[in-house]
Design an enzyme around this catalytic site. Structure first.
Site, short mmCIF file in Angstrom:
data_model
loop_
_atom_site.label_atom_id
_atom_site.label_comp_id
_atom_site.label_asym_id
_atom_site.label_seq_id
_atom_site.Cartn_x
_atom_site.Cartn_y
_atom_site.Cartn_z
N LEU A 138 36.66 80.68 28.94
CA LEU A 138 37.39 81.94 28.78
C LEU A 138 38.66 81.61 28.01
O LEU A 138 39.24 80.54 28.18
CB LEU A 138 37.76 82.54 30.14
N ASP A 139 39.11 82.53 27.15
CA ASP A 139 40.36 82.34 26.44
C ASP A 139 41.50 82.13 27.42
O ASP A 139 41.46 82.62 28.56
CB ASP A 139 40.69 83.57 25.58
N VAL A 140 42.54 81.45 26.96
CA VAL A 140 43.73 81.25 27.79
C VAL A 140 44.27 82.58 28.29
O VAL A 140 44.68 82.72 29.45
CB VAL A 140 44.82 80.49 27.00
N GLY A 141 44.26 83.59 27.41
CA GLY A 141 44.80 84.90 27.77
C GLY A 141 43.84 85.83 28.47
O GLY A 141 44.15 87.01 28.68
N THR A 142 42.66 85.33 28.84
CA THR A 142 41.66 86.14 29.55
C THR A 142 41.46 85.57 30.95
O THR A 142 41.34 84.37 31.13
CB THR A 142 40.31 86.13 28.80
#
Length: 306
Positions: A138-142
């Site tokens: 998962l993306d860092v911001g997700t």
């Protein structure tokens, strides 16, 4: 540290040093520029700059840095990372925002693997050293549900399942505006942005990506969507909806309205992996779900109140 002595062939002669040596050494121009900045390149025994033109028939000496230490997860507690399920084959976590799946070049923050190590939960040795056990990211911001393999069998089976698209990945996203139609499928190839290499875009010649969505709630300025990924390209949801002029709220990289994000008190994109369905190595089908974190719930409350 080693020194390589290289002749400058006709085809490289006349090019800038950073450009020509990048081709000769197989390194990026930025990596070569870093070496040059440290006075690490000499042409005919004279230190050169990155803009110096290479002369065909001459010799250059390049001082190459030694091999970097491998990126390894550092045991560090990840506050807010919940263990949703754990057994001898897999561990499923609720990844908080601001945490990477595994160490990467340039990332100095916390990681899921480091958090698991700190919690005393080991993972399989399968996979590269910096991402052992990682079968998806998962993306860092997700935020949301993420599974990590603890056994070699689980690693093999889950990697295959993600590759063959038999894993059910469901997200909720709040996007600006109201997609038309309210329910549909986006099929568009994704690749590196042609001008901004740090982001992605819908481009010709990219990797095909398929995103299914349906509108769950419509607000005055935005919509809450249920999103099902058929493929798993980097930034897929963010790129696809941005390409339709409906970027995720709170996502400045892909064109969100900063005023709306500020009003909703969001410091990251409104995107959450709410559930993950997969076949466990023991033969059972598992569906693991995650609730919205506080910042996303609060943003929804503000939208519903307006």
């Amino acid at each position: 540290m080693t020194v390589r002595r290289l002749p400058i062939p006709e085809g490289i002669g006349g090019l800038r040093a950073d450009q020509g040596l990048s081709k000769l050494l197989g390194l990026s121009r930025s990596a070569v520029a870093d070496i040059i900045a440290e006075d690490g390149v000499r042409q005919n025994d004279v230190i050169i700059s990155k803009s110096t033109r290479l002369t065909p028939g001459t010799w250059v000496d390049v001082r190459l840095p030694g091999p970097k230490k491998p990126l390894l997860p550092q045991a560090e507690e990840v506050v807010g990372m919940k263990i949703l399920h754990v057994d001898s084959d897999v561990v499923v976590v609720d990844k908080p925002v601001g945490v990477a799946a595994h160490p990467t070049i340039g990332w100095e923050g916390k990681t899921v693997l480091g958090g698991l190590t700190a919690a005393g939960i080991d993972v399989t040795t399968s996979g590269p050293p910096e991402r052992k056990g990682i079968v998806h990211r998962l993306d860092v911001g997700t935020s949301g549900v993420m599974v990590v393999a603890r056994s070699e069998r689980a690693y093999t089976l889950l990697k295959r399942a993600f590759r063959e698209r038999t894993v059910d990945k469901t997200y909720h996203a709040v996007v600006q505006g109201h997609p038309d139609p309210l329910e549909g499928t986006i099929e568009a190839a994704i690749g590196r942005h042609p001008k901004k290499s740090y982001k992605f875009a819908v481009v010709e010649g990219g990797k095909m990506a398929v995103t299914h969505y349906e509108t769950l709630e419509a607000f005055r300025e935005a919509s809450l969507l249920k999103v099902h990924l058929e493929t798993g390209r980097t930034h897929q949801i963010r790129v696809h909806f941005s390409s339709l002029h409906h970027p995720c709220v709170g996502d400045p990289m892909y064109g969100c309205d900063p005023k709306l994000a500020k009003r909703l008190r969001l410091t990251r994109q409104w995107l959450h992996a709410v559930s993950l369905g997969f076949d466990h190595p023991n033969g059972t089908h598992m569906v693991i779900e995650s609730e919205y974190p506080e910042d996303l719930s609060h943003a929804l409350e503000i939208l519903r109140a307006n």
